[in-house]
Design an enzyme around this catalytic site. Structure first.
Site, PDB file in Angstrom:
ATOM      1  N   CYS A   2      48.167  44.422  43.221  1.00  0.00           N
ATOM      2  CA  CYS A   2      48.218  45.333  44.364  1.00  0.00           C
ATOM      3  C   CYS A   2      47.442  46.621  44.119  1.00  0.00           C
ATOM      4  O   CYS A   2      47.329  47.090  42.996  1.00  0.00           O
ATOM      5  CB  CYS A   2      49.647  45.708  44.729  1.00  0.00           C
ATOM      6  N   ARG A  27      42.167  44.070  43.720  1.00  0.00           N
ATOM      7  CA  ARG A  27      43.462  44.014  43.040  1.00  0.00           C
ATOM      8  C   ARG A  27      44.448  43.075  43.737  1.00  0.00           C
ATOM      9  O   ARG A  27      45.512  42.780  43.209  1.00  0.00           O
ATOM     10  CB  ARG A  27      44.081  45.415  42.984  1.00  0.00           C
ATOM     11  N   TRP A  75      48.972  41.628  46.385  1.00  0.00           N
ATOM     12  CA  TRP A  75      48.881  40.321  45.723  1.00  0.00           C
ATOM     13  C   TRP A  75      50.325  39.885  45.557  1.00  0.00           C
ATOM     14  O   TRP A  75      51.069  40.472  44.769  1.00  0.00           O
ATOM     15  CB  TRP A  75      48.191  40.473  44.369  1.00  0.00           C
ATOM     16  N   ASN A 101      53.304  48.823  43.417  1.00  0.00           N
ATOM     17  CA  ASN A 101      52.554  47.870  42.604  1.00  0.00           C
ATOM     18  C   ASN A 101      53.387  47.602  41.360  1.00  0.00           C
ATOM     19  O   ASN A 101      53.733  48.542  40.644  1.00  0.00           O
ATOM     20  CB  ASN A 101      51.185  48.472  42.218  1.00  0.00           C
ATOM     21  N   GLY A 102      53.706  46.333  41.116  1.00  0.00           N
ATOM     22  CA  GLY A 102      54.518  46.001  39.947  1.00  0.00           C
ATOM     23  C   GLY A 102      55.567  44.970  40.336  1.00  0.00           C
ATOM     24  O   GLY A 102      55.471  44.335  41.388  1.00  0.00           O
ATOM     25  N   GLU A 481      35.509  29.428  28.468  1.00  0.00           N
ATOM     26  CA  GLU A 481      35.131  30.491  29.397  1.00  0.00           C
ATOM     27  C   GLU A 481      34.270  29.928  30.537  1.00  0.00           C
ATOM     28  O   GLU A 481      34.454  30.292  31.701  1.00  0.00           O
ATOM     29  CB  GLU A 481      34.389  31.608  28.637  1.00  0.00           C
ATOM     30  N   LYS A 485      35.408  30.172  34.391  1.00  0.00           N
ATOM     31  CA  LYS A 485      34.546  30.827  35.377  1.00  0.00           C
ATOM     32  C   LYS A 485      34.337  29.907  36.564  1.00  0.00           C
ATOM     33  O   LYS A 485      34.440  30.307  37.711  1.00  0.00           O
ATOM     34  CB  LYS A 485      33.211  31.155  34.693  1.00  0.00           C
ATOM     35  N   GLU A 488      37.739  29.228  38.610  1.00  0.00           N
ATOM     36  CA  GLU A 488      38.359  30.341  39.334  1.00  0.00           C
ATOM     37  C   GLU A 488      37.610  30.699  40.602  1.00  0.00           C
ATOM     38  O   GLU A 488      38.219  31.135  41.564  1.00  0.00           O
ATOM     39  CB  GLU A 488      38.607  31.571  38.433  1.00  0.00           C
ATOM     40  N   HIS A 504      40.376  11.598  21.963  1.00  0.00           N
ATOM     41  CA  HIS A 504      41.836  11.504  21.849  1.00  0.00           C
ATOM     42  C   HIS A 504      42.519  11.592  23.212  1.00  0.00           C
ATOM     43  O   HIS A 504      43.717  11.814  23.280  1.00  0.00           O
ATOM     44  CB  HIS A 504      42.362  12.590  20.908  1.00  0.00           C
ATOM     45  N   LYS A 603      42.053  40.978  40.104  1.00  0.00           N
ATOM     46  CA  LYS A 603      41.298  41.439  38.939  1.00  0.00           C
ATOM     47  C   LYS A 603      42.210  42.000  37.851  1.00  0.00           C
ATOM     48  O   LYS A 603      42.048  41.725  36.679  1.00  0.00           O
ATOM     49  CB  LYS A 603      40.315  42.512  39.391  1.00  0.00           C
TER      50      LYS A 603
HETATM   51  C1  G6P Z   1      42.441  38.549  35.287  1.00  0.00           C
HETATM   52  C2  G6P Z   1      40.948  38.609  35.561  1.00  0.00           C
HETATM   53  C3  G6P Z   1      40.183  38.021  34.393  1.00  0.00           C
HETATM   54  C4  G6P Z   1      40.552  38.754  33.103  1.00  0.00           C
HETATM   55  C5  G6P Z   1      42.055  38.746  32.871  1.00  0.00           C
HETATM   56  C6  G6P Z   1      42.444  39.701  31.760  1.00  0.00           C
HETATM   57  O1  G6P Z   1      42.865  37.226  35.261  1.00  0.00           O
HETATM   58  O2  G6P Z   1      40.627  37.907  36.743  1.00  0.00           O
HETATM   59  O3  G6P Z   1      38.794  38.147  34.628  1.00  0.00           O
HETATM   60  O4  G6P Z   1      39.905  38.150  32.035  1.00  0.00           O
HETATM   61  O5  G6P Z   1      42.747  39.187  34.042  1.00  0.00           O
HETATM   62  O6  G6P Z   1      42.165  41.003  32.187  1.00  0.00           O
HETATM   63  P1  G6P Z   1      41.849  42.227  31.258  1.00  0.00           P
HETATM   64  O7  G6P Z   1      41.610  43.364  32.215  1.00  0.00           O
HETATM   65  O8  G6P Z   1      43.059  42.439  30.409  1.00  0.00           O
HETATM   66  O9  G6P Z   1      40.636  41.895  30.460  1.00  0.00           O
END
Ligand code: G6P
Length: 608
Positions: A2, A27, A75, A101-102, A481, A485, A488, A504, A603
């Protein structure tokens, strides 16, 4: 997660709130709302869906008169995204409006208690207990009321509060969720993240846990956790405003991918001086460094993937055992922590709830903590014993790109620095590492300057149902990664596998036409990878390989290859991931997805 914005001034609040909320939408974006005080009454407008709907409903805010207001972009955690679950939440008698937020972990008993006292709830959220609790403890003094209510809240919160009894005031308090206070010219702000108010002010205060801020257009008054007034030092933000704008790109993600050479340059250059690695910002005690017996790297999401690369680096260069943990696992698994251990927390935002908790867990055991963080002044940056900033600039797209690659660069810097201080690497080896690091930005620039082949491959495979990523060693961490990517932002099912582990289980999913992306950037493991590629090819897979330039053998075995220049084993991931980021981007864009704001994600994950 949020986003919160609050405005106390003389201009109409709602259009300003909307403008800032636009920059906070990363957010959370499943609903949005605003509350403003006008002529002694609180008016609330809120809706499920994107912020644009709220803008449309309120004629871009013009339909909401009043110069004191709070806004929210959500969110969802408790209660589905819906109009009634959107914030702000009014208290039972309508005297208080709250944005939150929280997560309030004890919201159930609080809600039951309030219902018994006759309070009526209009949403399924945990947040609504806050507005009602504030009303319940109302004692005519906003600071005392807020502090009393906060004492009963368990969990995390950043709150913006309006009260009809004090129509010229916005109140704010936080615990374990970020909240910034901004000072303007005859107007003041509260906000979840600094870039959203950079067009309004550069003077900000970082609210600490338990502190209350009262904002009027002319003043900001801070109270500490005991309720006493105190003066707080402002913090001047000198970032470039354009860093938080799209700057002509269609998406933030593309802009941020293209900013990687600059982010790497900013992160690396100041740390290499006169042939030495200089991490002035760390101030680690050289004697203690020599006694480190074990390192934990703890992080979430892509930062965790960067951490996995850090393990390879630290173990191979320093010969110290390293464990890498997902923060939400680390915090509950009771790791063995001793005074000669070092815990490295990696976080772009510096506000990820699980990473903060892991940091605190480590500190509670008396273990030294080193944070690799991008957002200056964030909670993790402030609380860690040592902080190394990645100078990547603001990152807005939910899928991290420059944040991740600059984390790898920072891990290489930390490794080299520790190796230098402990004499684990020769001057010659260190000199070579410096040369490669300094060349990295330019090499990434070259790779990013022509990515037509990745785009072409994305156009061939954008409607795949499943995509598998495989690699060994460092390339396996990179596969994780690449796969993250892709999934997501494209919503295509994807898995990453250690190539040797395919047989396996996962190989049973390979059928004629299944796309496998193989990473072959580690010279040492090249032959092994070649065999694994043959195994999936034999089952009909179509293989795209990321190879080193000049590796003709692999090129002939696979269907498509994307060659990258070679710098050093430890820096290859930074170069290779650029292609995987671009591939994910184009696949998502071709599927018509909202690349910067993928569904269900946010994010900055400030909830557990
Ligand atoms: C969210 C973001 C990711 C990020 C992760 C950890 O899932 O979408 O891109 O890697 O949080 O976030 P941080 O700010 O702790 O790197």
């Amino acid at each position: 997660m949020c986003g919160i914005m609050g405005y106390a001034g003389h201009r109409q609040a709602a259009p300003i709130l909307l403008e800032a909320l636009k920059k906070l939408e990363y957010r959370g974006y499943d609903s949005a709302g605003m509350a403003v005080i006008d002529r002694g009454a609180i008016q609330v407008r809120k809706t499920r869906g994107r912020l644009q709907l709220l803008a449309n409903m309120t004629a871009d805010g013009r339909d909401m008169p009043g110069s004191m207001g709070i806004g929210h972009t959500r969110w969802a955690t408790h209660g589905e995204p819906s109009d009634r679950n959107s914030h702000p939440h009014l208290s039972h008698n309508g005297h208080f409006a709250v944005v939150h937020n929280g997560i309030i972990e004890n919201y159930r008993p609080l809600k039951e208690m309030l219902i018994l006292k006759g309070y009526v709830f209009r949403s399924d959220t945990d947040s609504e207990v806050i507005s009602n609790l504030i009303e319940f403890y109302d004692q005519g003094d906003l600071v005392k009321t807020l502090m009393t209510a906060a004492q009963h809240l368990e969990g995390s919160y950043a709150l913006g509060v309006l009260s009809v009894d004090e129509p010229d005031v916005i109140a704010a308090i936080r615990k374990d969720s970020p909240l910034i206070v901004g000072r303007g010219e005859k107007e003041n702000y509260i906000v979840s993240d600094i870039p959203a108010i950079l067009n309004l002010t550069r003077e900000v205060y970082l609210l600490e846990d338990g502190e209350v801020a009262l904002l009027t257009p002319e003043s900001i008054v801070f109270h500490n956790a005991y309720g006493d007034r105190f003066e707080k030092e402002p913090f001047h933000v000198d970032w470039d405003v354009s860093a938080a704008e799209k700057g002509g790109y269609e998406h933030f993600m593309m802009k941020e991918m293209m900013e990687q050479p600059a982010a790497l340059r900013e992160t690396i250059r100041p740390r290499i001086k006169d042939g030495r690695f200089i991490l002035d910002d760390l101030k680690l005690d050289p004697d203690w460094i020599r006694h480190i017996s074990m390192v934990y790297i703890v992080a979430c999401g892509s930062a965790y993937h960067a951490g996995r690369l850090g393990k390879n680096l630290l173990e191979s260069k320093l010969g110290i055992p390293v464990e890498v943990d997902i923060a939400s696992e680390f915090r509950y698994r009771r790791p063995i922590l001793k005074p000669d251990h070092l815990v490295i927390i990696i976080s772009q935002s510096g506000e990820t709830a699980d990473s903060i908790a892991a940091l605190r867990e480590a500190k509670a055991h008396g273990v030294r903590t080193l944070a690799i963080v991008n957002v200056v002044g964030s909670t993790i940056a402030r609380e860690a014993d040592y902080t190394l900033y990645t100078w990547a600039g603001p990152e807005i797209a939910v899928a991290t790109t420059k944040g991740y690659t600059s984390q790898i660069a920072a891990l290489v810097l930390v490794t080299m620095y520790l190796a230098q201080e402990t004499g684990k690497m020769s001057d010659e080896e260190l000199g070579e590492a410096q040369e490669m690091l300094l060349r990295l930005p330019e090499v990434t620039e070259g790779v990013l300057s022509d990515h037509r082949e990745v785009q072409r491959l994305a156009s061939l495979f954008f409607n795949c149902k499943d995509i598998y990523f495989v690699g060994r060693g460092i390339d396996f961490s990179l596969s994780l990664e690449g796969s993250l990517k892709l999934k997501e932002i494209s919503y295509i099912h994807s898995e990453a596998q250690a190539a040797g582990e395919l047989k396996h289980g996962t190989i049973s999913l390979i059928q004629p036409g299944t796309l496998v992306i193989a990473l072959v950037t580690q010279k040492r493991l090249r032959e092994k990878m070649q065999s694994n590629i043959q195994e999936v090819k034999a089952r009909g897979a179509v293989v795209i390989a990321i190879t080193l330039q000049g590796d003709e053998d692999i090129k002939h075995v696979v269907d498509h290859s994307l060659p990258i220049p070679y710098l050093s084993d430890e820096l290859q991931p930074v170069i290779a991931i650029l292609l995987l980021q671009l591939f994910a981007y184009y696949v998502a864009a071709l599927n018509g997805n909202d690349v910067d704001k993928p569904r269900n994600l946010a994010k900055s994950v400030t909830v557990e």
